[in-house]
Motif scaffolding. Structure first.
Motif, PDB file in Angstrom:
ATOM      1  N   UNK A 178      -4.446   4.747   9.790  1.00 62.75           N
ATOM      2  CA  UNK A 178      -4.784   3.335   9.764  1.00 62.75           C
ATOM      3  C   UNK A 178      -5.133   2.923   8.357  1.00 62.75           C
ATOM      4  N   UNK A 179      -5.938   1.882   8.223  1.00 58.40           N
ATOM      5  CA  UNK A 179      -6.279   1.358   6.904  1.00 58.40           C
ATOM      6  C   UNK A 179      -7.802   1.324   6.744  1.00 58.40           C
ATOM      7  N   UNK A 180      -8.260   1.662   5.525  1.00 56.28           N
ATOM      8  CA  UNK A 180      -9.677   1.641   5.189  1.00 56.28           C
ATOM      9  C   UNK A 180      -9.899   0.687   4.025  1.00 56.28           C
ATOM     10  N   UNK A 191      -8.000  -7.342   5.085  1.00 55.17           N
ATOM     11  CA  UNK A 191      -6.749  -6.708   4.694  1.00 55.17           C
ATOM     12  C   UNK A 191      -5.970  -6.369   5.963  1.00 55.17           C
ATOM     13  N   UNK A 192      -4.811  -6.985   6.128  1.00 54.88           N
ATOM     14  CA  UNK A 192      -3.937  -6.694   7.259  1.00 54.88           C
ATOM     15  C   UNK A 192      -2.825  -5.776   6.787  1.00 54.88           C
ATOM     16  N   UNK A 193      -2.765  -4.586   7.348  1.00 55.22           N
ATOM     17  CA  UNK A 193      -1.739  -3.605   6.991  1.00 55.22           C
ATOM     18  C   UNK A 193      -0.582  -3.723   7.968  1.00 55.22           C
ATOM     19  N   UNK A 243       0.852  -1.190   0.000  1.00 48.61           N
ATOM     20  CA  UNK A 243       0.000   0.000   0.000  1.00 48.61           C
ATOM     21  C   UNK A 243       0.885   1.238   0.000  1.00 48.61           C
ATOM     22  N   UNK A 244       0.818   2.053  -1.057  1.00 53.53           N
ATOM     23  CA  UNK A 244       1.649   3.264  -1.083  1.00 53.53           C
ATOM     24  C   UNK A 244       1.197   4.277  -0.046  1.00 53.53           C
ATOM     25  N   UNK A 271       5.757   6.211   4.193  1.00 49.28           N
ATOM     26  CA  UNK A 271       6.272   4.905   3.803  1.00 49.28           C
ATOM     27  C   UNK A 271       5.170   4.027   3.215  1.00 49.28           C
ATOM     28  N   UNK A 272       5.561   3.145   2.305  1.00 48.59           N
ATOM     29  CA  UNK A 272       4.647   2.108   1.837  1.00 48.59           C
ATOM     30  C   UNK A 272       4.496   1.048   2.925  1.00 48.59           C
ATOM     31  N   UNK A 273       3.306   0.462   3.016  1.00 44.73           N
ATOM     32  CA  UNK A 273       3.040  -0.601   3.991  1.00 44.73           C
ATOM     33  C   UNK A 273       2.858  -1.923   3.267  1.00 44.73           C
ATOM     34  N   UNK A 274       3.287  -3.004   3.891  1.00 42.00           N
ATOM     35  CA  UNK A 274       2.968  -4.332   3.379  1.00 42.00           C
ATOM     36  C   UNK A 274       1.507  -4.646   3.680  1.00 42.00           C
ATOM     37  N   UNK A 275       0.902  -5.475   2.830  1.00 45.94           N
ATOM     38  CA  UNK A 275      -0.476  -5.907   3.018  1.00 45.94           C
ATOM     39  C   UNK A 275      -0.563  -7.426   2.911  1.00 45.94           C
ATOM     40  N   UNK A 276      -1.392  -8.015   3.758  1.00 46.69           N
ATOM     41  CA  UNK A 276      -1.813  -9.410   3.574  1.00 46.69           C
ATOM     42  C   UNK A 276      -3.312  -9.400   3.327  1.00 46.69           C
ATOM     43  N   UNK A 277      -3.739 -10.040   2.239  1.00 47.44           N
ATOM     44  CA  UNK A 277      -5.157 -10.066   1.871  1.00 47.44           C
ATOM     45  C   UNK A 277      -5.643 -11.504   1.842  1.00 47.44           C
ATOM     46  N   UNK A 278      -6.850 -11.714   2.344  1.00 49.42           N
ATOM     47  CA  UNK A 278      -7.458 -13.040   2.324  1.00 49.42           C
ATOM     48  C   UNK A 278      -8.958 -12.898   2.102  1.00 49.42           C
ATOM     49  N   UNK A 279      -9.448 -13.523   1.032  1.00 46.21           N
ATOM     50  CA  UNK A 279     -10.880 -13.531   0.745  1.00 46.21           C
ATOM     51  C   UNK A 279     -11.474 -14.865   1.185  1.00 46.21           C
ATOM     52  N   UNK A 280     -12.720 -14.816   1.662  1.00 44.89           N
ATOM     53  CA  UNK A 280     -13.445 -16.013   2.089  1.00 44.89           C
ATOM     54  C   UNK A 280     -14.859 -15.957   1.544  1.00 44.89           C
ATOM     55  N   UNK A 281     -15.466 -17.129   1.365  1.00 44.19           N
ATOM     56  CA  UNK A 281     -16.865 -17.160   0.946  1.00 44.19           C
ATOM     57  C   UNK A 281     -17.677 -17.983   1.927  1.00 44.19           C
TER      58      UNK A 281
END
Length: 435
Positions: free
Chosen positions: A112-114, A97-99, A75-76, A179-189
């Motif tokens: 924070x993150x939106x 989304x984990x920032x 995330x920039x 600073x740019x932040x790392x992101x972890x993304x996980x989708x679930x159904x």
């Protein structure tokens, strides 16, 4: 879903045939574990097998997120990045989304993150945000988005493309670094239910503040990420935490059960005086990694304590509640406790470690949940299995003991092979492998 004996045996039996990329990933996992054991705060541990994906400035270029697959992105400092979900017209979809800001970055109180989910016509299906709070201490935080099929939500019901946008809340705020932040993304159904149930949240539940659980604490070492969260069940748990460190735990909470948690921070051994607001932050996330509740504990060098506010029993109908905290208690599964000790504590009280006690109560008998017309993705994520309960009681991820026995029987003879084998053991034993 818990790893079965056969799966563990097959993977461990083929350790020597692993490709170099897999071997380095498992060695990295073992190194992170070793770093934790040494007492040095470690960075966030991303899910093993997380795929790299590039967030797009335009939705027209957005890459697809597949349910059940973990992704790593960036995330920039300014602007949105977009990702795509391809959804049917019957299932609910969630994306977490984990920032992860770098430890040496600076953040404002409201930064924070939106996360926002929109359909192809630009209608907003959901939005959520999480901030760092008064401590202004950078650490992993998560927000979630969703597309719900609900009689209470007239929009976002069609099959087709949906877009997940991620942005910082206050990138130019006082004290925030770009600073740019790392992101972890996980989708679930989550599949639809076979029968139409209630369309409103339960009106009455026990909202009295419970008494914190008493007893002699047992040591459990927290993990460094959602995937590596340490299982806990009801009990009193002790851990060491250092300034700037974030620890992850998971608690199985079944349908009809109610969770309550109190966090204690022990007094400083230095005798120093001062004050750090929200020194210890304890956050609760649901099985889809959606934020439920949190509490901040200020610290002046003496012992302090804080409790999550009362939460309702897990109920499928909670999703119809107007209050976000109640709505988030919508499914059974593993609820995550994430504890962060502000880096500012070190300025006055030293590097620690500090003694943290978690008093976890899970009340009520498990009840039957809704009958789903299909399987969730990842499979079993919205349920509590016998393996989950056993793992919580023993403090190890489901399947760990079995996998370790298989490893021993396999007779791995060299130190390097053992290290790789332990990495695979850690990988295959994770209760909810998203790889």
């Amino acid at each position: 879903m818990a790893v079965r004996v056969g799966a563990a045996a097959v993977v461990l039996g083929t350790t020597a045939a692993m490709v170099p990329g897999q071997a380095s990933a498992t060695v990295g996992q073992a190194s992170a574990t070793a770093e934790q054991a040494s007492g040095t705060p470690s960075p966030y541990a991303f899910a093993p097998g997380a795929q790299r994906v590039q967030g797009a400035r335009s939705t027209g270029d957005a890459d697809l997120l597949k349910p059940g697959q973990a992704y790593k992105s960036s995330l920039p400092g300014n602007g949105k990045v977009n990702y795509r979900l391809d959804l049917d017209a019957t299932s609910n979809a969630y994306v977490s989304v984990t920032a992860v800001p770098s430890p040496d970055s600076t953040v404002s109180v409201i930064d924070g993150v939106k996360v926002t989910v929109q359909d192809a016509e630009g209608n907003t299906c959901s939005d959520d945000n999480t901030s760092f709070g008064a401590a202004r201490s950078p650490h992993p935080v998560a927000a979630w988005g969703m597309r719900e099929i609900s009689p209470n939500r007239p929009l976002c019901k069609k099959a087709g493309a949906y877009y997940v946008s991620v942005e910082r809340i206050d990138p130019e705020g006082e004290g925030s670094s770009p600073d740019a932040w790392d992101l972890e993304l996980l989708a679930m159904s989550e599949p639809r239910t076979v029968r139409t149930g209630a369309t409103s949240a339960p009106e009455a539940w026990n909202s009295a503040t419970p008494q914190p659980l008493q007893g002699e604490p047992e040591h459990r070492k927290g993990g460094a990420g959602f995937t590596g969260a340490t299982p806990l069940d009801q009990g009193v748990w002790r851990d060491d935490i250092r300034p700037g460190q974030t620890l992850f735990y998971e608690v199985p909470v079944d349908w009809g059960q109610q969770i309550s948690v109190t966090a204690d921070l022990g007094s400083s051994a230095t005798g120093a005086t001062g004050y750090t607001s929200d020194a210890l932050n304890l956050a609760l996330y649901n099985p889809a990694r959606g934020d439920v509740a949190d509490v901040g504990v200020g610290y002046d060098g003496g012992q302090k304590s804080g409790s999550l506010r009362p939460l309702p029993p897990v109920d499928h109908a909670n999703r119809f509640a107007a209050t976000a905290q109640v709505s988030a208690m919508r499914f059974a599964g593993s609820y995550y406790l994430v504890a962060h000790l502000s880096e500012g504590v070190a300025d006055t009280f030293g590097d620690g470690p500090f003694k943290m006690t978690l008093r976890v109560t899970v009340s009520g008998e498990p009840q039957g949940g809704p009958e789903y017309a299909g399987e969730s993705v990842p499979q079993g994520v919205f349920e509590v299995s016998d393996e989950d309960r056993e793992a919580a009681a023993e403090g190890v991820a489901a399947g760990d003991d079995t996998a370790m026995r298989v490893l021993a029987v396999g007779g791995i003879g060299t130190g390097s092979a053992l290290l790789v084998g332990l990495g695979v053991w850690s990988l295959v034993a994770r209760r909810r492998s998203v790889a």
